[in-house]
Design a protein around this motif. Structure first.
Motif, PDB file in Angstrom:
ATOM      1  N   VAL A 100       0.846  -1.201   0.000  1.00  0.00           N
ATOM      2  CA  VAL A 100       0.000   0.000   0.000  1.00  0.00           C
ATOM      3  C   VAL A 100       0.882   1.251   0.000  1.00  0.00           C
ATOM      4  N   GLY A 101       1.920   1.243   0.824  1.00  0.00           N
ATOM      5  CA  GLY A 101       2.839   2.380   0.852  1.00  0.00           C
ATOM      6  C   GLY A 101       3.524   2.590  -0.484  1.00  0.00           C
ATOM      7  N   CYS A 102       3.953   1.508  -1.092  1.00  0.00           N
ATOM      8  CA  CYS A 102       4.608   1.593  -2.399  1.00  0.00           C
ATOM      9  C   CYS A 102       3.628   2.096  -3.461  1.00  0.00           C
ATOM     10  N   ALA A 103       2.417   1.568  -3.438  1.00  0.00           N
ATOM     11  CA  ALA A 103       1.404   1.989  -4.415  1.00  0.00           C
ATOM     12  C   ALA A 103       1.042   3.461  -4.227  1.00  0.00           C
ATOM     13  N   ALA A 104       0.863   3.875  -2.981  1.00  0.00           N
ATOM     14  CA  ALA A 104       0.531   5.278  -2.711  1.00  0.00           C
ATOM     15  C   ALA A 104       1.648   6.191  -3.205  1.00  0.00           C
ATOM     16  N   SER A 105       2.872   5.813  -2.933  1.00  0.00           N
ATOM     17  CA  SER A 105       4.009   6.611  -3.374  1.00  0.00           C
ATOM     18  C   SER A 105       4.098   6.650  -4.898  1.00  0.00           C
ATOM     19  N   THR A 106       3.842   5.525  -5.524  1.00  0.00           N
ATOM     20  CA  THR A 106       3.884   5.469  -6.987  1.00  0.00           C
ATOM     21  C   THR A 106       2.825   6.386  -7.592  1.00  0.00           C
ATOM     22  N   VAL A 107       1.632   6.372  -7.024  1.00  0.00           N
ATOM     23  CA  VAL A 107       0.569   7.264  -7.512  1.00  0.00           C
ATOM     24  C   VAL A 107       0.984   8.724  -7.337  1.00  0.00           C
ATOM     25  N   ILE A 108       1.537   9.038  -6.185  1.00  0.00           N
ATOM     26  CA  ILE A 108       1.998  10.411  -5.938  1.00  0.00           C
ATOM     27  C   ILE A 108       3.019  10.821  -6.994  1.00  0.00           C
ATOM     28  N   GLU A 109       3.983   9.959  -7.242  1.00  0.00           N
ATOM     29  CA  GLU A 109       5.037  10.285  -8.212  1.00  0.00           C
ATOM     30  C   GLU A 109       4.482  10.392  -9.631  1.00  0.00           C
ATOM     31  N   LEU A 110       3.524   9.553  -9.974  1.00  0.00           N
ATOM     32  CA  LEU A 110       2.921   9.631 -11.310  1.00  0.00           C
ATOM     33  C   LEU A 110       2.151  10.937 -11.489  1.00  0.00           C
ATOM     34  N   VAL A 111       1.432  11.353 -10.464  1.00  0.00           N
ATOM     35  CA  VAL A 111       0.716  12.630 -10.545  1.00  0.00           C
ATOM     36  C   VAL A 111       1.715  13.778 -10.646  1.00  0.00           C
ATOM     37  N   GLN A 112       2.828  13.666  -9.943  1.00  0.00           N
ATOM     38  CA  GLN A 112       3.836  14.725 -10.000  1.00  0.00           C
ATOM     39  C   GLN A 112       4.405  14.906 -11.408  1.00  0.00           C
ATOM     40  N   LEU A 113       4.323  13.876 -12.220  1.00  0.00           N
ATOM     41  CA  LEU A 113       4.766  14.016 -13.615  1.00  0.00           C
ATOM     42  C   LEU A 113       3.971  15.094 -14.346  1.00  0.00           C
ATOM     43  N   ALA A 114       2.732  15.298 -13.933  1.00  0.00           N
ATOM     44  CA  ALA A 114       1.863  16.275 -14.588  1.00  0.00           C
ATOM     45  C   ALA A 114       1.951  17.664 -13.954  1.00  0.00           C
ATOM     46  N   ILE A 115       2.717  17.804 -12.895  1.00  0.00           N
ATOM     47  CA  ILE A 115       2.853  19.099 -12.221  1.00  0.00           C
ATOM     48  C   ILE A 115       4.204  19.686 -12.624  1.00  0.00           C
ATOM     49  N   PRO A 116       4.180  20.757 -13.408  1.00  0.00           N
ATOM     50  CA  PRO A 116       5.428  21.278 -13.982  1.00  0.00           C
ATOM     51  C   PRO A 116       6.545  21.562 -12.978  1.00  0.00           C
ATOM     52  N   SER A 117       6.208  22.023 -11.799  1.00  0.00           N
ATOM     53  CA  SER A 117       7.262  22.402 -10.853  1.00  0.00           C
ATOM     54  C   SER A 117       7.710  21.250  -9.954  1.00  0.00           C
ATOM     55  N   ARG A 118       7.149  20.064 -10.160  1.00  0.00           N
ATOM     56  CA  ARG A 118       7.499  18.916  -9.317  1.00  0.00           C
ATOM     57  C   ARG A 118       8.372  17.937 -10.089  1.00  0.00           C
ATOM     58  N   TYR A 119       9.138  17.160  -9.337  1.00  0.00           N
ATOM     59  CA  TYR A 119      10.010  16.155  -9.945  1.00  0.00           C
ATOM     60  C   TYR A 119       9.621  14.788  -9.417  1.00  0.00           C
ATOM     61  N   SER A 120       9.409  13.883 -10.312  1.00  0.00           N
ATOM     62  CA  SER A 120       9.048  12.517  -9.960  1.00  0.00           C
ATOM     63  C   SER A 120      10.314  11.667  -9.998  1.00  0.00           C
ATOM     64  N   THR A 121      10.583  10.959  -8.885  1.00  0.00           N
ATOM     65  CA  THR A 121      11.803  10.149  -8.848  1.00  0.00           C
ATOM     66  C   THR A 121      11.541   8.777  -8.247  1.00  0.00           C
ATOM     67  N   LEU A 122      12.292   7.821  -8.720  1.00  0.00           N
ATOM     68  CA  LEU A 122      12.224   6.468  -8.176  1.00  0.00           C
ATOM     69  C   LEU A 122      12.738   6.448  -6.737  1.00  0.00           C
ATOM     70  N   SER A 123      13.713   7.295  -6.440  1.00  0.00           N
ATOM     71  CA  SER A 123      14.252   7.318  -5.073  1.00  0.00           C
ATOM     72  C   SER A 123      13.186   7.729  -4.060  1.00  0.00           C
ATOM     73  N   ASP A 124      12.239   8.572  -4.473  1.00  0.00           N
ATOM     74  CA  ASP A 124      11.142   8.932  -3.572  1.00  0.00           C
ATOM     75  C   ASP A 124      10.265   7.714  -3.284  1.00  0.00           C
ATOM     76  N   VAL A 125       9.986   6.930  -4.305  1.00  0.00           N
ATOM     77  CA  VAL A 125       9.175   5.721  -4.110  1.00  0.00           C
ATOM     78  C   VAL A 125       9.900   4.762  -3.163  1.00  0.00           C
ATOM     79  N   ILE A 126      11.191   4.612  -3.357  1.00  0.00           N
ATOM     80  CA  ILE A 126      11.979   3.720  -2.495  1.00  0.00           C
ATOM     81  C   ILE A 126      11.965   4.225  -1.052  1.00  0.00           C
ATOM     82  N   ALA A 127      12.217   5.515  -0.871  1.00  0.00           N
ATOM     83  CA  ALA A 127      12.249   6.084   0.483  1.00  0.00           C
ATOM     84  C   ALA A 127      10.879   5.999   1.148  1.00  0.00           C
ATOM     85  N   ASN A 128       9.837   6.317   0.412  1.00  0.00           N
ATOM     86  CA  ASN A 128       8.490   6.267   0.981  1.00  0.00           C
ATOM     87  C   ASN A 128       8.100   4.840   1.356  1.00  0.00           C
ATOM     88  N   THR A 129       8.459   3.897   0.515  1.00  0.00           N
ATOM     89  CA  THR A 129       8.164   2.494   0.814  1.00  0.00           C
ATOM     90  C   THR A 129       8.942   2.043   2.046  1.00  0.00           C
TER      91      THR A 129
END
Length: 156
Positions: A100-129
């Motif tokens: 659930v934590g990994c999925a929630a983080s993945t969704v957050i990062e995917l949405v951040q792809l659509a926000i111009p001022s945000r950066y989506s990173t795999l390291s965030d998913v790893i840290a959040n998980t």
């Protein structure tokens, strides 16, 4: 968890309900922090940059310090998720809570792809998980200790 004595079941239910209720404002706060434009979220999360600049004055490269602090902050951000899920849904398997934590983080990062001022990173998913897993382990350890204490108290 089945190691909670029968006499404490109402208390366990109240605790689980409380965790489920607290999960809602926690989730809203996380979504605001992660989905607001970076300049708005930075008003709250700017402490990472401040700490990185402080450590840089001690000779640590600023970029490296920022990366470490950001990774650590991402872990800390998801510790409550793991704890709240572990307390709110005690029978949920550990792997499911981490998923659930990994999925929630993945969704957050995917949405951040659509926000111009945000950066989506795999390291965030790893840290959040990882943060979710830490929260889970800590919460379950505390719940076991409480259950053992109640069992010991009722046996004396």
């Amino acid at each position: 968890m089945t190691d909670v004595p029968d006499s404490s079941r109402p208390a366990a239910r109240r605790l689980a309900l409380t965790a489920r209720i607290v999960l809602v404002p926690y989730a809203i706060a996380v979504l605001l922090l992660t989905w607001l434009p970076a300049d708005e979220a930075g008003k709250v999360t700017g402490v990472v940059a401040v700490l990185a600049r402080l450590v840089a004055t001690w000779g640590v490269p600023g970029d490296a310090a920022y990366t470490v602090f950001e990774f650590t902050a991402n872990i800390a951000l998801f510790v409550p998720l793991g704890a709240l899920l572990a307390v709110g849904w005690r029978r949920m398997p550990a792997w499911a809570i981490v998923a659930v934590g990994c999925a929630a983080s993945t969704v957050i990062e995917l949405v951040q792809l659509a926000i111009p001022s945000r950066y989506s990173t795999l390291s965030d998913v790893i840290a959040n998980t990882l943060g979710t897993a830490v929260g889970l382990v800590v919460a379950r350890a505390i719940l076991r200790a409480i259950a053992r204490g109640r069992t010991a108290d009722s046996g004396s």
